[in-house]
Write a protein that holds these residues in place. Structure first.
Motif, mmCIF file in Angstrom:
data_model
loop_
_atom_site.group_PDB
_atom_site.id
_atom_site.type_symbol
_atom_site.label_atom_id
_atom_site.label_comp_id
_atom_site.label_asym_id
_atom_site.label_seq_id
_atom_site.Cartn_x
_atom_site.Cartn_y
_atom_site.Cartn_z
ATOM 1 N N LEU A 29 -32.297 -26.994 -0.195
ATOM 2 C CA LEU A 29 -33.244 -26.767 0.899
ATOM 3 C C LEU A 29 -32.560 -26.015 2.039
ATOM 4 O O LEU A 29 -33.075 -24.997 2.521
ATOM 5 C CB LEU A 29 -33.809 -28.095 1.410
ATOM 6 C CG LEU A 29 -34.670 -28.002 2.676
ATOM 7 C CD1 LEU A 29 -35.958 -27.220 2.410
ATOM 8 C CD2 LEU A 29 -34.973 -29.393 3.204
ATOM 9 N N LEU A 30 -31.401 -26.489 2.457
ATOM 10 C CA LEU A 30 -30.688 -25.832 3.545
ATOM 11 C C LEU A 30 -30.183 -24.450 3.134
ATOM 12 O O LEU A 30 -30.192 -23.515 3.937
ATOM 13 C CB LEU A 30 -29.535 -26.709 4.046
ATOM 14 C CG LEU A 30 -29.925 -27.721 5.115
ATOM 15 C CD1 LEU A 30 -30.914 -28.748 4.631
ATOM 16 C CD2 LEU A 30 -28.692 -28.396 5.683
ATOM 17 N N HIS A 31 -29.781 -24.311 1.883
ATOM 18 C CA HIS A 31 -29.323 -23.010 1.375
ATOM 19 C C HIS A 31 -30.455 -21.987 1.399
ATOM 20 O O HIS A 31 -30.262 -20.835 1.787
ATOM 21 C CB HIS A 31 -28.778 -23.170 -0.051
ATOM 22 C CG HIS A 31 -28.357 -21.886 -0.682
ATOM 23 N ND1 HIS A 31 -29.215 -21.145 -1.470
ATOM 24 C CD2 HIS A 31 -27.178 -21.210 -0.647
ATOM 25 C CE1 HIS A 31 -28.577 -20.068 -1.892
ATOM 26 N NE2 HIS A 31 -27.349 -20.088 -1.409
ATOM 27 N N HIS A 32 -31.641 -22.409 0.983
ATOM 28 C CA HIS A 32 -32.781 -21.488 0.923
ATOM 29 C C HIS A 32 -33.288 -21.095 2.308
ATOM 30 O O HIS A 32 -33.935 -20.059 2.454
ATOM 31 C CB HIS A 32 -33.933 -22.089 0.120
ATOM 32 C CG HIS A 32 -33.643 -22.187 -1.350
ATOM 33 N ND1 HIS A 32 -33.241 -21.125 -2.128
ATOM 34 C CD2 HIS A 32 -33.686 -23.249 -2.182
ATOM 35 C CE1 HIS A 32 -33.053 -21.518 -3.366
ATOM 36 N NE2 HIS A 32 -33.305 -22.808 -3.436
ATOM 37 N N ALA A 60 -22.433 -36.388 3.549
ATOM 38 C CA ALA A 60 -21.600 -36.017 2.398
ATOM 39 C C ALA A 60 -21.448 -34.505 2.292
ATOM 40 O O ALA A 60 -20.341 -34.002 2.034
ATOM 41 C CB ALA A 60 -22.197 -36.581 1.111
ATOM 42 N N LEU A 61 -22.534 -33.775 2.503
ATOM 43 C CA LEU A 61 -22.477 -32.311 2.430
ATOM 44 C C LEU A 61 -21.623 -31.730 3.558
ATOM 45 O O LEU A 61 -20.937 -30.728 3.376
ATOM 46 C CB LEU A 61 -23.887 -31.720 2.449
ATOM 47 C CG LEU A 61 -24.706 -31.983 1.189
ATOM 48 C CD1 LEU A 61 -26.173 -31.613 1.413
ATOM 49 C CD2 LEU A 61 -24.128 -31.228 -0.004
ATOM 50 N N VAL A 67 -22.237 -27.858 4.922
ATOM 51 C CA VAL A 67 -23.244 -28.082 5.956
ATOM 52 C C VAL A 67 -22.508 -28.413 7.249
ATOM 53 O O VAL A 67 -21.475 -29.072 7.230
ATOM 54 C CB VAL A 67 -24.180 -29.256 5.555
ATOM 55 C CG1 VAL A 67 -25.054 -29.708 6.701
ATOM 56 C CG2 VAL A 67 -25.041 -28.854 4.367
ATOM 57 N N VAL A 68 -23.061 -27.934 8.370
ATOM 58 C CA VAL A 68 -22.506 -28.282 9.674
ATOM 59 C C VAL A 68 -23.603 -28.873 10.539
ATOM 60 O O VAL A 68 -24.787 -28.567 10.364
ATOM 61 C CB VAL A 68 -21.871 -27.076 10.404
ATOM 62 C CG1 VAL A 68 -20.668 -26.554 9.657
ATOM 63 C CG2 VAL A 68 -22.872 -25.978 10.668
ATOM 64 N N LYS A 76 -29.025 -31.875 14.388
ATOM 65 C CA LYS A 76 -29.578 -30.847 13.511
ATOM 66 C C LYS A 76 -28.473 -30.289 12.632
ATOM 67 O O LYS A 76 -27.350 -30.078 13.082
ATOM 68 C CB LYS A 76 -30.223 -29.723 14.328
ATOM 69 C CG LYS A 76 -31.522 -30.130 14.961
ATOM 70 C CD LYS A 76 -32.289 -28.920 15.405
ATOM 71 C CE LYS A 76 -33.728 -29.304 15.637
ATOM 72 N NZ LYS A 76 -34.607 -28.165 15.590
ATOM 73 N N TYR A 77 -28.834 -30.050 11.384
ATOM 74 C CA TYR A 77 -27.886 -29.577 10.387
ATOM 75 C C TYR A 77 -28.349 -28.245 9.821
ATOM 76 O O TYR A 77 -29.541 -27.989 9.711
ATOM 77 C CB TYR A 77 -27.772 -30.591 9.243
ATOM 78 C CG TYR A 77 -27.222 -31.921 9.678
ATOM 79 C CD1 TYR A 77 -25.872 -32.204 9.540
ATOM 80 C CD2 TYR A 77 -28.060 -32.892 10.219
ATOM 81 C CE1 TYR A 77 -25.362 -33.431 9.941
ATOM 82 C CE2 TYR A 77 -27.549 -34.125 10.620
ATOM 83 C CZ TYR A 77 -26.211 -34.377 10.479
ATOM 84 O OH TYR A 77 -25.704 -35.582 10.873
ATOM 85 N N ARG A 78 -27.362 -27.433 9.428
ATOM 86 C CA ARG A 78 -27.692 -26.171 8.762
ATOM 87 C C ARG A 78 -26.629 -25.855 7.718
ATOM 88 O O ARG A 78 -25.513 -26.361 7.771
ATOM 89 C CB ARG A 78 -27.865 -25.030 9.745
ATOM 90 C CG ARG A 78 -26.608 -24.580 10.426
ATOM 91 C CD ARG A 78 -26.895 -23.455 11.431
ATOM 92 N NE ARG A 78 -25.701 -23.110 12.145
ATOM 93 C CZ ARG A 78 -24.800 -22.235 11.731
ATOM 94 N NH1 ARG A 78 -24.967 -21.599 10.596
ATOM 95 N NH2 ARG A 78 -23.724 -21.988 12.446
ATOM 96 N N TYR A 79 -27.014 -24.999 6.803
ATOM 97 C CA TYR A 79 -26.102 -24.553 5.751
ATOM 98 C C TYR A 79 -25.064 -23.630 6.373
ATOM 99 O O TYR A 79 -25.401 -22.656 7.051
ATOM 100 C CB TYR A 79 -26.912 -23.809 4.680
ATOM 101 C CG TYR A 79 -26.067 -23.206 3.592
ATOM 102 C CD1 TYR A 79 -25.487 -24.001 2.618
ATOM 103 C CD2 TYR A 79 -25.859 -21.834 3.536
ATOM 104 C CE1 TYR A 79 -24.717 -23.450 1.610
ATOM 105 C CE2 TYR A 79 -25.093 -21.270 2.522
ATOM 106 C CZ TYR A 79 -24.527 -22.080 1.578
ATOM 107 O OH TYR A 79 -23.764 -21.538 0.567
#
Length: 130
Positions: A29-32, A60-61, A67-68, A76-79
């Motif tokens: 999801l985050l990659h896309h 874990a990611l 992920v950061v 908030k997290y993003r790829y």
């Protein structure tokens, strides 16, 4: 349709780093949607999972380095892979999963002690995506 080969490197990455269908789905999801940052609740809502489960997978990611936490105040997290090797591996995973969903899920399920629960989880994801 010709059977595609999953490289040993990708299999190793899946077994050692991804490990669960939920983690795979969160990562993809985050990659896309690489330009977007997500809260835990947004990821949970998007994928139909519990926030507590998603929170653990995002942590874990982040530990894996793909992920950061882009906005710690709002969680908030993003790829954002820490290096090109990880970026390449996740790109391969995303392409492979779009073409070979069952073989990739099989890598996750093959050696996991809770295969029955994971299989049910994977089946639910496959049905939702079709």
């Amino acid at each position: 349709m010709a059977k595609q080969h999953i490289s040993q490197g990708l299999k190793k990455f899946i077994k050692e780093k991804i490990q669960t269908v939920l983690r795979l789905e969160v990562l993809l999801l985050l990659h896309h949607q690489q330009t977007r940052s997500f809260t835990v609740a947004e990821v949970a809502n998007e994928l139909g999972f519990e926030k507590e489960d998603v929170n653990g997978q995002l942590t874990a990611l982040e530990t894996i380095g793909v992920v950061v936490e882009s906005n710690p105040d709002k969680h908030k997290y993003r790829y954002h892979p820490v290096n090109e090797a990880l970026r390449s591996m996740v790109d391969q995973l995303a392409v492979g999963y779009s073409k070979q969903r069952v073989p990739i899920l099989s890598v996750i399920l093959a050696e996991h002690p809770d295969r029955t629960r994971l299989f049910a989880e994977a089946f639910r994801i496959i049905r939702r995506n079709d």
